[in-house]
Design a protein around this motif. Sequence first.
Motif, PDB file in Angstrom:
ATOM      1  N   ASN A 192       8.493  28.904  37.886  1.00 19.09           N
ATOM      2  CA  ASN A 192       8.812  30.173  38.169  1.00 19.09           C
ATOM      3  C   ASN A 192       7.740  31.100  37.917  1.00 19.09           C
ATOM      4  O   ASN A 192       7.740  32.159  38.414  1.00 19.09           O
ATOM      5  CB  ASN A 192      10.021  30.395  36.990  1.00 19.09           C
ATOM      6  CG  ASN A 192      11.352  29.782  37.763  1.00 19.09           C
ATOM      7  OD1 ASN A 192      11.320  29.167  38.980  1.00 19.09           O
ATOM      8  ND2 ASN A 192      12.331  29.613  36.964  1.00 19.09           N
ATOM      9  N   GLU A 193       6.819  30.852  36.732  1.00 19.60           N
ATOM     10  CA  GLU A 193       5.775  31.780  36.251  1.00 19.60           C
ATOM     11  C   GLU A 193       4.591  31.737  37.390  1.00 19.60           C
ATOM     12  O   GLU A 193       4.015  32.712  37.417  1.00 19.60           O
ATOM     13  CB  GLU A 193       5.536  31.320  34.889  1.00 19.60           C
ATOM     14  CG  GLU A 193       6.659  31.645  33.990  1.00 19.60           C
ATOM     15  CD  GLU A 193       6.371  31.520  32.396  1.00 19.60           C
ATOM     16  OE1 GLU A 193       5.090  31.025  32.201  1.00 19.60           O
ATOM     17  OE2 GLU A 193       6.857  31.464  31.458  1.00 19.60           O
ATOM     18  N   TYR A 240      12.690  19.316  26.172  1.00 22.38           N
ATOM     19  CA  TYR A 240      11.946  20.290  26.523  1.00 22.38           C
ATOM     20  C   TYR A 240      11.983  21.334  25.534  1.00 22.38           C
ATOM     21  O   TYR A 240      13.028  21.841  24.889  1.00 22.38           O
ATOM     22  CB  TYR A 240      12.378  20.740  27.743  1.00 22.38           C
ATOM     23  CG  TYR A 240      11.474  22.121  28.302  1.00 22.38           C
ATOM     24  CD1 TYR A 240      10.345  22.437  28.436  1.00 22.38           C
ATOM     25  CD2 TYR A 240      12.131  23.375  28.413  1.00 22.38           C
ATOM     26  CE1 TYR A 240       9.502  23.307  28.728  1.00 22.38           C
ATOM     27  CE2 TYR A 240      11.608  24.518  28.708  1.00 22.38           C
ATOM     28  CZ  TYR A 240      10.086  24.274  28.956  1.00 22.38           C
ATOM     29  OH  TYR A 240       9.671  25.742  29.325  1.00 22.38           O
ATOM     30  N   ARG A 246      10.029  23.490  35.754  1.00 25.93           N
ATOM     31  CA  ARG A 246      10.895  24.685  36.309  1.00 25.93           C
ATOM     32  C   ARG A 246      10.103  25.993  35.750  1.00 25.93           C
ATOM     33  O   ARG A 246       9.939  27.046  36.603  1.00 25.93           O
ATOM     34  CB  ARG A 246      12.244  24.733  35.657  1.00 25.93           C
ATOM     35  CG  ARG A 246      13.051  25.760  36.289  1.00 25.93           C
ATOM     36  CD  ARG A 246      13.205  26.443  37.659  1.00 25.93           C
ATOM     37  NE  ARG A 246      13.077  25.464  38.606  1.00 25.93           N
ATOM     38  CZ  ARG A 246      13.017  25.779  39.861  1.00 25.93           C
ATOM     39  NH1 ARG A 246      12.382  26.812  40.300  1.00 25.93           N
ATOM     40  NH2 ARG A 246      13.061  24.579  40.763  1.00 25.93           N
ATOM     41  N   GLU A 247       9.958  26.229  34.344  1.00 23.63           N
ATOM     42  CA  GLU A 247       9.260  27.154  33.894  1.00 23.63           C
ATOM     43  C   GLU A 247       8.116  27.617  34.694  1.00 23.63           C
ATOM     44  O   GLU A 247       7.824  28.639  34.700  1.00 23.63           O
ATOM     45  CB  GLU A 247       9.031  26.987  32.303  1.00 23.63           C
ATOM     46  CG  GLU A 247       8.408  28.198  31.576  1.00 23.63           C
ATOM     47  CD  GLU A 247       7.985  27.807  30.315  1.00 23.63           C
ATOM     48  OE1 GLU A 247       8.880  28.207  29.375  1.00 23.63           O
ATOM     49  OE2 GLU A 247       7.060  27.292  29.883  1.00 23.63           O
ATOM     50  N   TYR A 248       7.467  26.432  34.660  1.00 19.96           N
ATOM     51  CA  TYR A 248       5.749  26.761  35.269  1.00 19.96           C
ATOM     52  C   TYR A 248       5.717  27.170  36.859  1.00 19.96           C
ATOM     53  O   TYR A 248       5.185  27.937  37.287  1.00 19.96           O
ATOM     54  CB  TYR A 248       4.919  25.630  34.963  1.00 19.96           C
ATOM     55  CG  TYR A 248       3.374  25.822  35.124  1.00 19.96           C
ATOM     56  CD1 TYR A 248       2.920  25.928  33.818  1.00 19.96           C
ATOM     57  CD2 TYR A 248       2.567  25.648  36.181  1.00 19.96           C
ATOM     58  CE1 TYR A 248       1.351  26.271  33.967  1.00 19.96           C
ATOM     59  CE2 TYR A 248       1.504  25.818  36.292  1.00 19.96           C
ATOM     60  CZ  TYR A 248       0.817  26.269  35.165  1.00 19.96           C
ATOM     61  OH  TYR A 248      -0.458  26.472  35.266  1.00 19.96           O
ATOM     62  N   THR A 280       9.481  22.146  31.562  1.00 18.89           N
ATOM     63  CA  THR A 280       8.192  22.754  31.909  1.00 18.89           C
ATOM     64  C   THR A 280       8.018  22.853  33.328  1.00 18.89           C
ATOM     65  O   THR A 280       7.178  23.774  33.659  1.00 18.89           O
ATOM     66  CB  THR A 280       6.993  21.884  31.213  1.00 18.89           C
ATOM     67  OG1 THR A 280       5.733  22.348  31.500  1.00 18.89           O
ATOM     68  CG2 THR A 280       7.156  20.335  31.692  1.00 18.89           C
ATOM     69  N   PRO A 288      16.299  23.650  32.383  1.00 16.29           N
ATOM     70  CA  PRO A 288      15.096  24.107  31.656  1.00 16.29           C
ATOM     71  C   PRO A 288      14.223  22.805  31.500  1.00 16.29           C
ATOM     72  O   PRO A 288      14.472  21.710  31.009  1.00 16.29           O
ATOM     73  CB  PRO A 288      15.444  24.428  30.305  1.00 16.29           C
ATOM     74  CG  PRO A 288      17.080  24.560  30.224  1.00 16.29           C
ATOM     75  CD  PRO A 288      17.477  23.744  31.704  1.00 16.29           C
TER      76      PRO A 288
END
Lengths: 150, 150
Positions: A90-91, A52, A86-88, A84, A82
């Motif tokens: 969360n955002e 990632y 989890r990041e997406y 994409t 980490p």
Amino acid sequence: MDKNILGNNVITQIGILVHDIEKTSQAYADFFGIDKPDWSMTDTADIAQTEYRKQPTQARVKLAFFDMGSLQLELIEPDHNPSTWREYLNEHGEGPHHIAFVINGMKGKVAMMERNQMPLLQKGEYTGGRYAYMDTFNDLKIILELLEND
Amino acid sequence: MDKNILGNNVITQIGILVHDIEKTSQAYADFFGIDKPDWSMTDTADIAQTEYRKQPTQARVKLAFFDMGSLQLELIEPDHNPSTWREYLNEHGEGPHHIAFVINGMKGKVAMMERNQMPLLQKGEYTGGRYAYMDTFNDLKIILELLEND
């Protein structure tokens, strides 16, 4: 921009991020009157070789697939490593994450897209193939997933 | 939840919100090696009879359609009047807004979904048919559009 980069324009999958794959799978099954599929867990990092943003990650997800016409709808419940996913999640919260296309020649396609300012976001292996999420937000307003099956 | 509410599970369209339909249409055309379609403007309120959250609205959008396999990808550039398009674009930025299904019997389907805690978000008419956006976020994690063609 280079033209016709993928060599096809057939959407094969739409991926949706969820917090609770059991609950949302049941809702899809009920709403559409179909059987609830079992979810599966993606491979551990030694097999998946997930990277990632160019860094190895232990991230794994639970996946469940629904046939919705000619394409699959994929529900994705990520873990907290980490990625994409989890990041997406969360955002943006739960909702659509990507559309996917089957391609041939992963390395060449990824290189061509990176030359066109569409960076590789994440890649990994699965039994029988590999995937790459490309950051095409600037041009296409969505993440594109490339799938290559051997 | 009532079961098999729509009577089918064939995704016919995915809708993507954009700020600049000309620019994003050109990017899609170039990337996929296809012709850039002309955009069209939805009808004025007297014809479209658009209602957003039960209130009439003057909202209109520019639409452009791409054939992507068996489904259409729809780019949507909303104006600044109240609509699910404008609200969602303001809250989430550019990106996927809905998946669509063709149904028969709009009034009955909308009523059945509302009984199942999936409220009508917006509806309107177009030449040859009508649409309804249903708030299915709680269960399905995405907005569903119902399309009925006469």
